[in-house]
Design a protein around this motif. Structure first.
Motif, PDB file in Angstrom:
ATOM      1  N   ALA A   1      -6.889  -4.680  10.002  1.00  0.00           N
ATOM      2  CA  ALA A   1      -5.766  -3.794  10.296  1.00  0.00           C
ATOM      3  C   ALA A   1      -4.936  -3.538   9.044  1.00  0.00           C
ATOM      4  O   ALA A   1      -4.138  -2.592   9.006  1.00  0.00           O
ATOM      5  N   GLY A   2      -5.126  -4.359   8.025  1.00  0.00           N
ATOM      6  CA  GLY A   2      -4.426  -4.157   6.760  1.00  0.00           C
ATOM      7  C   GLY A   2      -4.780  -2.849   6.080  1.00  0.00           C
ATOM      8  O   GLY A   2      -4.036  -2.370   5.216  1.00  0.00           O
ATOM      9  N   PHE A   3      -5.912  -2.241   6.441  1.00  0.00           N
ATOM     10  CA  PHE A   3      -6.254  -0.908   5.943  1.00  0.00           C
ATOM     11  C   PHE A   3      -5.657   0.185   6.824  1.00  0.00           C
ATOM     12  O   PHE A   3      -5.503   1.319   6.384  1.00  0.00           O
ATOM     13  N   VAL A   4      -5.367  -0.149   8.075  1.00  0.00           N
ATOM     14  CA  VAL A   4      -4.961   0.834   9.073  1.00  0.00           C
ATOM     15  C   VAL A   4      -3.440   0.960   9.154  1.00  0.00           C
ATOM     16  O   VAL A   4      -2.881   2.062   9.072  1.00  0.00           O
ATOM     17  N   VAL A   5      -2.776  -0.162   9.336  1.00  0.00           N
ATOM     18  CA  VAL A   5      -1.334  -0.145   9.596  1.00  0.00           C
ATOM     19  C   VAL A   5      -0.529   0.477   8.453  1.00  0.00           C
ATOM     20  O   VAL A   5       0.368   1.294   8.706  1.00  0.00           O
ATOM     21  N   PRO A   6      -0.788   0.140   7.182  1.00  0.00           N
ATOM     22  CA  PRO A   6      -0.013   0.796   6.118  1.00  0.00           C
ATOM     23  C   PRO A   6      -0.135   2.316   6.133  1.00  0.00           C
ATOM     24  O   PRO A   6       0.845   3.024   5.831  1.00  0.00           O
ATOM     25  N   GLU A   7      -1.303   2.839   6.487  1.00  0.00           N
ATOM     26  CA  GLU A   7      -1.471   4.293   6.580  1.00  0.00           C
ATOM     27  C   GLU A   7      -0.584   4.866   7.685  1.00  0.00           C
ATOM     28  O   GLU A   7       0.027   5.932   7.517  1.00  0.00           O
ATOM     29  N   VAL A   8      -0.516   4.169   8.817  1.00  0.00           N
ATOM     30  CA  VAL A   8       0.336   4.623   9.916  1.00  0.00           C
ATOM     31  C   VAL A   8       1.801   4.560   9.505  1.00  0.00           C
ATOM     32  O   VAL A   8       2.574   5.510   9.726  1.00  0.00           O
ATOM     33  N   LEU A   9       2.211   3.470   8.897  1.00  0.00           N
ATOM     34  CA  LEU A   9       3.614   3.313   8.481  1.00  0.00           C
ATOM     35  C   LEU A   9       4.002   4.363   7.455  1.00  0.00           C
ATOM     36  O   LEU A   9       5.125   4.889   7.479  1.00  0.00           O
ATOM     37  N   ALA A  10       3.088   4.668   6.539  1.00  0.00           N
ATOM     38  CA  ALA A  10       3.381   5.654   5.495  1.00  0.00           C
ATOM     39  C   ALA A  10       3.541   7.057   6.062  1.00  0.00           C
ATOM     40  O   ALA A  10       4.219   7.906   5.469  1.00  0.00           O
ATOM     41  N   ALA A  11       2.929   7.290   7.237  1.00  0.00           N
ATOM     42  CA  ALA A  11       2.923   8.639   7.814  1.00  0.00           C
ATOM     43  C   ALA A  11       4.035   8.856   8.836  1.00  0.00           C
ATOM     44  O   ALA A  11       4.281   9.996   9.240  1.00  0.00           O
ATOM     45  N   ARG A  12       4.704   7.777   9.286  1.00  0.00           N
ATOM     46  CA  ARG A  12       5.668   7.909  10.379  1.00  0.00           C
ATOM     47  C   ARG A  12       7.027   7.346   9.975  1.00  0.00           C
ATOM     48  O   ARG A  12       7.126   6.451   9.133  1.00  0.00           O
ATOM     49  N   SER A  13       8.052   7.855  10.654  1.00  0.00           N
ATOM     50  CA  SER A  13       9.409   7.360  10.410  1.00  0.00           C
ATOM     51  C   SER A  13      10.011   6.719  11.653  1.00  0.00           C
ATOM     52  O   SER A  13      11.177   6.327  11.644  1.00  0.00           O
TER      53      SER A  13
END
Length: 338
Positions: A147-159
């Motif tokens: 999930a370390g590849f997945v979650v940062p991408e989600v966090l970077a895209a959402r506020s």
């Protein structure tokens, strides 16, 4: 003491121990959650999910989205409920889902890319907005391992994510796989030469992928004997370039990084260094459990396979985790939305 009195004393001791065990098991599995099985429209096919809500707090609840590690995992993986319960005690519901192809869910997780998994998380969050019993001003994400590849991408895209927790997150696919081979074989007691040969074999595998070689070329190479199956090769082929560094640098969400000192899947020194160097220090909290494993179990439970471990995992899963881990999750989540 007569034999009769000795027998009665022994029987009393056994009954006391048995009663204590029953009480311990009841307490250990006394979860304050109610589970609802739901179907969510995913980016490719429907997702089979579990919504676990606190039973004592009134609606609406904040919600923590669960993003799993690698492998064919179902929504609970057999060990998540104590973590769900910890979040319930902080007033949060949890959303977790079966990976595609697991427990009757449509699709096949081996066909996924990291981008596919990011899209899944986005779909689950969108679904949460449609539920009146969920407070989407209090959304968190919990992720483990891959999930370390997945979650940062989600966090970077959402506020709209209020907090995130990552447990032993992967940061670079190739580095972590080479590290895991070395750590596993070293722990098993293999010689330095044997470890070096195995690491070199994995390194040659990734070199082959980088060259664009196909599955038939891999089989002929003799790198692995027997060779991995074609779907597993294709999965690695699609994802081996994964690297979390750029996404981590774009995180603007409070994040708890949980590390186990006995992690054999992830190089926690590199992981911690990456997050400390890329994230704002006021947003990052790092908690290391020195004697814990990759998923923060105590006493090497994650790496053992015996009856006692199976019984503990089945009957008292809360006791599997390192002391303080579940409280750490609960407290961080509660403070993040205070």
């Amino acid at each position: 003491m007569s034999r009769k009195k000795m027998a009665l004393a022994a029987l009393g001791t056994i009954l006391a121990l048995a009663l204590g065990l029953v009480v311990w098991l009841l307490v250990a599995k006394d979860y304050a959650i109610a589970e609802e099985h739901v179907t969510i429209e995913g980016p490719r096919s429907e997702l089979h999910a579990v919504l676990a809500k606190p039973v004592q707090d009134a609606n609406p609840h904040g919600v923590v989205i669960f993003v799993q590690d690698r492998g064919p995992n179902d929504a609970d993986t057999g060990t998540y409920r104590p973590i769900w319960d910890a979040y319930a005690k902080a007033g949060f519901a949890v959303l977790s889902w079966d990976k595609p192809g697991v427990d009757g869910a449509p699709g096949n997780w081996l066909n996924q890319t990291i981008h596919d998994r990011v899209s899944e998380v986005q779909s689950v969050i969108s679904w949460a907005y449609k539920r009146p019993d969920l407070d989407t001003t209090r959304i968190g994400i919990w992720g483990e391992g891959q999930a370390g590849f997945v979650v940062p991408e989600v966090l970077a895209a959402r506020s709209d994510i209020r907090f995130a927790t990552l447990v032993g997150p992967s940061t670079n696919w190739i580095h972590d796989r080479l590290f895991a081979v070395r750590a596993d074989l070293t722990a098993r007691g293999d010689s330095a030469t044997e470890v070096a040969v195995a690491v070199d074999r994995r390194d040659r595998f990734f070199t082959l992928l980088e060259s664009g070689s196909n599955y038939q070329t891999y089989v002929r190479s003799g790198i692995d004997s027997p060779p991995m199956l074609a779907p597993a090769f294709a999965f690695a082929e699609r994802n081996f370039r994964a690297d979390a560094a750029n996404a981590v640098a774009r995180i603007s969400t409070p994040l708890l990084l949980v590390l186990g000192g006995e992690d054999r899947a992830v190089d926690i020194a590199q992981t911690e260094n990456l997050y400390r160097s890329k994230m704002r220090s006021d947003l990052l909290t790092v908690k290391t459990f020195a004697d814990a494993t990759h998923i923060i179990t105590r006493n090497q439970i994650e790496y053992r396979d015996d009856f006692r471990v199976s019984a503990r995992t089945l009957f008292a899963p809360t006791s599997v985790y390192a002391p303080g881990y579940l409280d750490t999750l609960r407290i961080f989540a509660k403070h993040a939305i205070a």
